[in-house]
Design a protein around this motif. Structure first.
Motif, short mmCIF file in Angstrom:
data_model
loop_
_atom_site.label_atom_id
_atom_site.label_comp_id
_atom_site.label_asym_id
_atom_site.label_seq_id
_atom_site.Cartn_x
_atom_site.Cartn_y
_atom_site.Cartn_z
N THR A 3 2.13 13.25 -3.69
CA THR A 3 0.68 13.38 -3.83
C THR A 3 0.04 12.91 -2.54
OG1 THR A 3 0.87 12.89 -6.19
CG2 THR A 3 -1.33 12.75 -5.23
N TYR A 5 -3.53 11.97 -0.91
CA TYR A 5 -4.96 11.66 -1.07
C TYR A 5 -5.60 11.91 0.28
CZ TYR A 5 -3.76 9.57 -5.50
OH TYR A 5 -3.32 9.39 -6.79
N GLU A 41 -9.93 5.15 -6.85
CA GLU A 41 -8.57 5.58 -7.17
C GLU A 41 -7.61 5.27 -6.02
OE1 GLU A 41 -6.14 9.43 -8.87
OE2 GLU A 41 -8.21 9.70 -8.24
N ARG A 44 -6.98 1.55 -6.01
CA ARG A 44 -6.09 1.15 -7.10
C ARG A 44 -4.63 1.47 -6.76
NH1 ARG A 44 -4.11 4.17 -10.94
NH2 ARG A 44 -5.60 5.86 -10.67
N ILE A 45 -4.40 2.59 -6.12
CA ILE A 45 -3.04 3.04 -5.82
C ILE A 45 -2.45 2.35 -4.60
CG2 ILE A 45 -1.76 5.07 -4.99
CD1 ILE A 45 -3.56 6.65 -6.96
N SER A 46 -3.26 2.21 -3.55
CA SER A 46 -2.70 1.74 -2.27
C SER A 46 -3.20 0.36 -1.83
CB SER A 46 -3.02 2.75 -1.17
OG SER A 46 -4.41 2.77 -0.91
N VAL A 55 1.76 9.33 -1.91
CA VAL A 55 2.56 8.73 -2.98
C VAL A 55 3.73 9.67 -3.22
CG1 VAL A 55 2.58 7.97 -5.38
CG2 VAL A 55 0.51 7.67 -4.01
N ASP A 57 6.65 9.95 -5.67
CA ASP A 57 7.20 9.43 -6.92
C ASP A 57 8.72 9.40 -6.92
OD1 ASP A 57 4.70 9.04 -8.08
OD2 ASP A 57 4.63 11.07 -8.88
N THR A 62 4.54 4.42 -1.71
CA THR A 62 3.10 4.63 -1.53
C THR A 62 2.78 4.08 -0.16
OG1 THR A 62 2.65 4.36 -3.88
CG2 THR A 62 0.79 4.06 -2.37
#
Length: 78
Positions: A3, A5, A41, A44-46, A55, A57, A62
């Motif tokens: 993913t 961003y 967002e 929160r993720i990074s 990211v 998976d 990340t």
């Protein structure tokens, strides 16, 4: 699944997207808000609000910062 961003018009984001395309890596784009304060967002993720952020998976990775991401993508997928 990878993913990315990214922000519309961000040259660093485009570098990452271009490299993923070159390596034929399937990825999902998540377009973020222009204002840093709206990038909850990403935060929160990074843990920070800058883009690009990738990211991966499959490998549990990340990361931010385009140079680091390019190094990672090349060493993992090239």
């Amino acid at each position: 699944m990878v993913t990315l961003y990214q922000l519309e018009g961000c040259p660093y984001c485009e570098l990452i997207a271009d490299r993923l395309d070159e390596l034929e890596i399937e990825y999902e784009s998540v377009w973020v808000e222009g204002l840093h304060s709206k990038r909850d967002e990403v935060k929160r993720i990074s843990g920070q609000r800058q883009v690009p952020v990738v990211v991966d998976d499959e490998y549990g990775v990340t990361m931010a910062e385009s140079e680091r991401i390019l190094d990672y993508v090349d060493s993992t997928y090239a």
